[in-house]
Design a protein around this motif. Structure first.
Motif, PDB file in Angstrom:
ATOM      1  N   ASP A   1      16.395   8.685  -7.216  1.00 43.44           N
ATOM      2  CA  ASP A   1      16.254   7.578  -6.286  1.00 43.44           C
ATOM      3  C   ASP A   1      14.785   7.433  -5.905  1.00 43.44           C
ATOM      4  O   ASP A   1      14.088   8.426  -5.665  1.00 43.44           O
ATOM      5  N   TYR A   2      14.305   6.191  -5.844  1.00 39.08           N
ATOM      6  CA  TYR A   2      12.887   5.962  -5.591  1.00 39.08           C
ATOM      7  C   TYR A   2      12.516   6.148  -4.130  1.00 39.08           C
ATOM      8  O   TYR A   2      11.337   6.076  -3.779  1.00 39.08           O
ATOM      9  N   ALA A   3      13.489   6.398  -3.264  1.00 41.58           N
ATOM     10  CA  ALA A   3      13.207   6.701  -1.863  1.00 41.58           C
ATOM     11  C   ALA A   3      13.472   8.181  -1.604  1.00 41.58           C
ATOM     12  O   ALA A   3      12.542   8.965  -1.412  1.00 41.58           O
ATOM     13  N   ALA A   4      14.736   8.592  -1.627  1.00 37.60           N
ATOM     14  CA  ALA A   4      15.080   9.973  -1.292  1.00 37.60           C
ATOM     15  C   ALA A   4      14.395  10.977  -2.206  1.00 37.60           C
ATOM     16  O   ALA A   4      13.949  12.044  -1.774  1.00 37.60           O
ATOM     17  N   GLU A   5      14.310  10.654  -3.493  1.00 35.87           N
ATOM     18  CA  GLU A   5      13.699  11.580  -4.448  1.00 35.87           C
ATOM     19  C   GLU A   5      12.297  11.138  -4.862  1.00 35.87           C
ATOM     20  O   GLU A   5      11.769  11.572  -5.884  1.00 35.87           O
ATOM     21  N   ALA A   6      11.674  10.316  -4.013  1.00 34.83           N
ATOM     22  CA  ALA A   6      10.325   9.826  -4.296  1.00 34.83           C
ATOM     23  C   ALA A   6       9.316  10.946  -4.565  1.00 34.83           C
ATOM     24  O   ALA A   6       8.459  10.789  -5.445  1.00 34.83           O
ATOM     25  N   PRO A   7       9.370  12.079  -3.839  1.00 39.54           N
ATOM     26  CA  PRO A   7       8.397  13.140  -4.156  1.00 39.54           C
ATOM     27  C   PRO A   7       8.505  13.633  -5.593  1.00 39.54           C
ATOM     28  O   PRO A   7       7.479  13.876  -6.246  1.00 39.54           O
ATOM     29  N   LEU A   8       9.727  13.772  -6.092  1.00 34.68           N
ATOM     30  CA  LEU A   8       9.899  14.209  -7.478  1.00 34.68           C
ATOM     31  C   LEU A   8       9.446  13.130  -8.449  1.00 34.68           C
ATOM     32  O   LEU A   8       8.808  13.421  -9.472  1.00 34.68           O
ATOM     33  N   ASP A   9       9.789  11.878  -8.152  1.00 32.45           N
ATOM     34  CA  ASP A   9       9.321  10.774  -8.991  1.00 32.45           C
ATOM     35  C   ASP A   9       7.801  10.809  -9.106  1.00 32.45           C
ATOM     36  O   ASP A   9       7.236  10.671 -10.194  1.00 32.45           O
ATOM     37  N   LEU A  10       7.137  10.969  -7.974  1.00 29.26           N
ATOM     38  CA  LEU A  10       5.680  10.964  -7.952  1.00 29.26           C
ATOM     39  C   LEU A  10       5.101  12.091  -8.799  1.00 29.26           C
ATOM     40  O   LEU A  10       4.177  11.874  -9.599  1.00 29.26           O
ATOM     41  N   LEU A  11       5.630  13.293  -8.640  1.00 33.38           N
ATOM     42  CA  LEU A  11       5.127  14.433  -9.414  1.00 33.38           C
ATOM     43  C   LEU A  11       5.354  14.228 -10.909  1.00 33.38           C
ATOM     44  O   LEU A  11       4.470  14.529 -11.730  1.00 33.38           O
TER      45      LEU A  11
ATOM     46  N   THR B   1       0.823  -1.208   0.000  1.00 36.05           N
ATOM     47  CA  THR B   1       0.000   0.000   0.000  1.00 36.05           C
ATOM     48  C   THR B   1       0.859   1.259   0.000  1.00 36.05           C
ATOM     49  O   THR B   1       2.051   1.228   0.311  1.00 36.05           O
ATOM     50  N   ALA B   2       0.205   2.388  -0.320  1.00 35.45           N
ATOM     51  CA  ALA B   2       0.898   3.668  -0.312  1.00 35.45           C
ATOM     52  C   ALA B   2       1.403   4.003   1.088  1.00 35.45           C
ATOM     53  O   ALA B   2       2.499   4.549   1.250  1.00 35.45           O
TER      54      ALA B   2
ATOM     55  N   ALA C   1      10.295   6.539   4.866  1.00 35.31           N
ATOM     56  CA  ALA C   1      10.510   7.413   6.023  1.00 35.31           C
ATOM     57  C   ALA C   1      11.505   6.778   6.985  1.00 35.31           C
ATOM     58  O   ALA C   1      12.395   7.462   7.509  1.00 35.31           O
ATOM     59  N   ARG C   2      11.363   5.483   7.232  1.00 36.74           N
ATOM     60  CA  ARG C   2      12.320   4.795   8.117  1.00 36.74           C
ATOM     61  C   ARG C   2      13.723   4.846   7.527  1.00 36.74           C
ATOM     62  O   ARG C   2      14.705   5.029   8.260  1.00 36.74           O
ATOM     63  N   GLU C   3      13.820   4.679   6.222  1.00 39.88           N
ATOM     64  CA  GLU C   3      15.136   4.708   5.580  1.00 39.88           C
ATOM     65  C   GLU C   3      15.790   6.075   5.737  1.00 39.88           C
ATOM     66  O   GLU C   3      16.959   6.177   6.132  1.00 39.88           O
ATOM     67  N   MET C   4      15.045   7.132   5.434  1.00 39.42           N
ATOM     68  CA  MET C   4      15.600   8.476   5.544  1.00 39.42           C
ATOM     69  C   MET C   4      15.934   8.824   6.994  1.00 39.42           C
ATOM     70  O   MET C   4      16.967   9.436   7.291  1.00 39.42           O
TER      71      MET C   4
ATOM     72  N   ALA D   1       7.705  15.788   5.571  1.00 38.06           N
ATOM     73  CA  ALA D   1       6.548  16.677   5.427  1.00 38.06           C
ATOM     74  C   ALA D   1       6.280  16.976   3.957  1.00 38.06           C
ATOM     75  O   ALA D   1       5.119  17.022   3.513  1.00 38.06           O
ATOM     76  N   TYR D   2       7.356  17.164   3.185  1.00 44.03           N
ATOM     77  CA  TYR D   2       7.224  17.420   1.752  1.00 44.03           C
ATOM     78  C   TYR D   2       6.644  16.206   1.041  1.00 44.03           C
ATOM     79  O   TYR D   2       5.761  16.326   0.182  1.00 44.03           O
ATOM     80  N   LEU D   3       7.136  15.004   1.377  1.00 46.04           N
ATOM     81  CA  LEU D   3       6.605  13.777   0.773  1.00 46.04           C
ATOM     82  C   LEU D   3       5.116  13.640   1.069  1.00 46.04           C
ATOM     83  O   LEU D   3       4.314  13.367   0.163  1.00 46.04           O
ATOM     84  N   ASP D   4       4.727  13.821   2.320  1.00 41.85           N
ATOM     85  CA  ASP D   4       3.314  13.708   2.688  1.00 41.85           C
ATOM     86  C   ASP D   4       2.470  14.733   1.931  1.00 41.85           C
ATOM     87  O   ASP D   4       1.350  14.437   1.487  1.00 41.85           O
ATOM     88  N   GLU D   5       3.013  15.938   1.793  1.00 44.03           N
ATOM     89  CA  GLU D   5       2.293  16.996   1.076  1.00 44.03           C
ATOM     90  C   GLU D   5       2.061  16.600  -0.384  1.00 44.03           C
ATOM     91  O   GLU D   5       0.956  16.773  -0.916  1.00 44.03           O
ATOM     92  N   LYS D   6       3.074  16.044  -1.030  1.00 42.72           N
ATOM     93  CA  LYS D   6       2.939  15.706  -2.447  1.00 42.72           C
ATOM     94  C   LYS D   6       2.064  14.470  -2.664  1.00 42.72           C
ATOM     95  O   LYS D   6       1.331  14.388  -3.648  1.00 42.72           O
TER      96      LYS D   6
END
Length: 231
Positions: free
Chosen positions: A174-184, A20-21, A29-32, A52-57
């Motif tokens: 990166d699919y973790a650290a840069e996940a917000p950009l990947d998602l957008l 799930t998402a 989050a645990r990784e970061m 906070a940025y990830l949750d926002e996006k």
């Protein structure tokens, strides 16, 4: 490394299972946060801002796509890095969740990956799936899709093939650290009509300033989107 006295941090176990998402969000989050604790206070503050940025996006994208009808959910094939395009992300992969949040469905979602997140498939299977959109994860060209067998696939016929952006120092976000950009990026690629106000250039610049105190130029951000190295 332990035997010779070098401290080692393993950010994740060798196999990760999530569906799930929320599970994906908690995993990255645990990784970061692990890296942040190891690096110290300043890093912990950045990790807090990043989460906070990830949750926002996630909330932003989820709100935009929540009213999509079932026939508007795009069928996606997400290539990993095989030169022939026949290695893809599937079950237990970060891209699977990112695509889902963004209003898509990975056609390979049911394929077992032994918790690696990726697997090999056949051309016959891809033709049967007939994806509407193809993302090319770790590849610098679309040459693999010039093989005439790909010509019958809807994504290729309709020009819906995307080389995923490059990072500041790597071949891909990166699919973790840069996940917000990947998602957008995935969301705007799948449903551009829902994200006409999303300025990816500005988001990229803001992200690297927040996470790395890096003043990335608009030209640099555009080069990332075009999968070109920074100058």
């Amino acid at each position: 490394m332990n035997e010779i006295g070098i401290p080692v941090i393993a950010s994740n176990p060798s196999g990760i299972d999530f569906e799930t998402a929320q599970e994906f969000r908690d995993l990255v989050a645990r990784e970061m946060n692990l890296y942040a604790v190891v690096l110290g206070q300043h890093a912990e503050e950045k990790a807090t801002r990043w989460l906070a940025y990830l949750d926002e996006k996630i909330a932003y994208v989820s709100e935009r796509v929540k009213s999509l009808a079932p026939d508007q959910i795009k069928k996606v094939y997400y290539i990993r890095k095989a030169e022939d395009g026949l290695q893809c992300f599937a079950k237990s992969s970060y891209p699977l969740i990112l695509v889902n949040i963004a209003g898509g469905e990975l056609v390979s979602k049911e394929l077992d990956t032994n918790l690696s997140g990726f697997t090999d498939v056949t051309m016959e299977q891809i033709i049967e799936w007939d994806p509407e959109v193809i993302f090319m994860g770790w590849m610098n060209t679309t040459d693999a899709l010039k093989d005439e067998r790909w010509s019958v696939v809807s994504a290729v016929k309709n020009g819906q093939v995307y080389l995923t952006p490059t990072s500041t120092s790597a071949l891909f976000w990166d699919y973790a650290a840069e996940a917000p950009l990947d998602l957008l990026y995935i969301a705007k690629s799948l449903h551009p009509d829902l994200f006409t106000d999303l300025d990816l250039i500005q988001e990229i610049q803001n992200f690297y300033k927040m996470l790395a105190d890096y003043d990335l130029s608009a030209e640099g951000a555009q080069r990332m989107l075009n999968r070109l190295p920074l100058l």
